[in-house]
Design an enzyme around this catalytic site. Sequence first.
Site, PDB file in Angstrom:
ATOM      1  N   GLU A   1       0.871  -1.177   0.000  1.00  0.00           N
ATOM      2  CA  GLU A   1       0.000   0.000   0.000  1.00  0.00           C
ATOM      3  C   GLU A   1       0.901   1.218   0.000  1.00  0.00           C
ATOM      4  O   GLU A   1       1.579   1.515   0.980  1.00  0.00           O
ATOM      5  CB  GLU A   1      -0.936   0.039   1.202  1.00  0.00           C
ATOM      6  CG  GLU A   1      -1.871   1.241   1.127  1.00  0.00           C
ATOM      7  CD  GLU A   1      -2.775   1.380   2.329  1.00  0.00           C
ATOM      8  OE1 GLU A   1      -2.806   2.478   2.910  1.00  0.00           O
ATOM      9  OE2 GLU A   1      -3.432   0.391   2.688  1.00  0.00           O
TER      10      GLU A   1
ATOM     11  N   CYS B   1      -2.048   8.822   2.941  1.00  0.00           N
ATOM     12  CA  CYS B   1      -1.972   8.297   1.571  1.00  0.00           C
ATOM     13  C   CYS B   1      -3.238   8.562   0.780  1.00  0.00           C
ATOM     14  O   CYS B   1      -3.215   8.583  -0.454  1.00  0.00           O
ATOM     15  CB  CYS B   1      -1.662   6.803   1.593  1.00  0.00           C
ATOM     16  SG  CYS B   1      -2.830   5.816   2.538  1.00  0.00           S
TER      17      CYS B   1
END
Length: 485
Positions: free
Chosen positions: A250, A284
């Site tokens: 990720e 993110c």
Amino acid sequence: MSPDRLPFTSLFIDGTWRPSSTGATFPVHAPSSTTPVGTAASASPPDCAAAIAAAARAFPAWESTPLSSRRDVFLRAADRLAAGARRGAVVAAAAAETGATAELTGAMHDLQAHYLRDVAALGATLRGETFPSSVPGGQAFAHRRAFGVVLAIAPWNAPFNLTIRAFAVPIMWAEECPRVQAMTVEIFEEAGLPKGVLNFLPVSKEDSPARVAEMIAHPLVRKVNFCGGARVGSIIAQEAAKYLKPCVMELGGKTPAVVLADADIPRAARAITSSALMNAGQVCMSTERVIVHKDVEAALIQELTQLFKQVKIGDPERDPSAVLSGLFTQASAERVVELMKDAVASGAQVVTGDLTRQEGVIQPHILRDVKPGMALWEKESFGPVIVFAVANTEAVDLANASEYSLSASLWTRDVYLAHRIGARIRANCVNINGPTVHAEWQRSMGGLGGMSGYGHFDVEDWTQSRLLVLHPEQEHPYPVVSLLE
């Protein structure tokens, strides 16, 4: 505080807290400064090997432990989190090591009790299947089994919750914020997790590349889990590729918010502001690109400008008017400023902000006329800045004009239009009339390839499907051997 009074974070190997086998340590500094806030043991190659060996020894018994017993460990950990005994310590450690505000860390802490209960419930979803074999009279059984020892590397920007998420795997790594991550280990230790199942290895920045490479190369490590930036993710993936080991990555985001002409503009502005400025943009899933229909551009910019100007970034402990802390390092702040200046030099216009920084502090910025091809459009800024692009019919094309694919939002009152357009946006999670910083635990966040990575933190990605084929009791002719009869 004198060095001998600073908090010390130990390694956790095979159920025991201990120093590095070499006695090596490294200092932990406050964000954007050289002020020491702690010291941590730095794992040596023998320490890493010992942790892997401990996990390998613990694996057979843990895998054969009934799902109900494993579930109970998670529920006890959730109860400890809900009780809040460590909440104050977690908030203080995160503020010291990462600069996170008490509001952000406290909210992340509180959410983890719910998350752990949800994870505990996943055991009930672990199902196999059976079907007739292609061999007449035979039967095939597909079942899901754990990988074995997994190396997990958790990031600094949300260390408490992202470290807990990494508990689906037995080995974790820490560098910038070891004290916060050690607290998550303590919670599971108290919850009765058997020794060796979870091992914790802080390591100095200088030694981490070598230690990571060594652990990936270890034959007992079966899979790698990394959450962080694309540059480091690419390095780790290349190391894993040498041994054909699977990864879950990720990585970053350049998250778009697409605002159509019929959107609720005030609500969209509030959600965009929240997702763009949470943790000073160091998430993110932070909203970084706003793609707005030309008919509502002026209204949305006006709403966002008013909200952005009300948010002050600084040191909340020294300045009560500051609601957010600065960036993690001064180098990060300098990079964000350079990206904005480069965009302005290429024709972008500053709507709010002054293109300056004070050490690691940058105030919220809005820039318009930022286009594909500019570095500020292409690269994740990881700072408190959004860029505007005006669209008419090409909104989806602009949203997809990126190598990132983590998250997105879409704003419209037309539910049918939302489904048609939302399905075309290339993102793991498209939030309709909601913030980009959101994901559903049933299908954890993950990228669709490229700079956002790949894979998910779910049952499918952290178990292997294996097949048992029961051949019929009556023997069938075997090739080659039948020729001899």
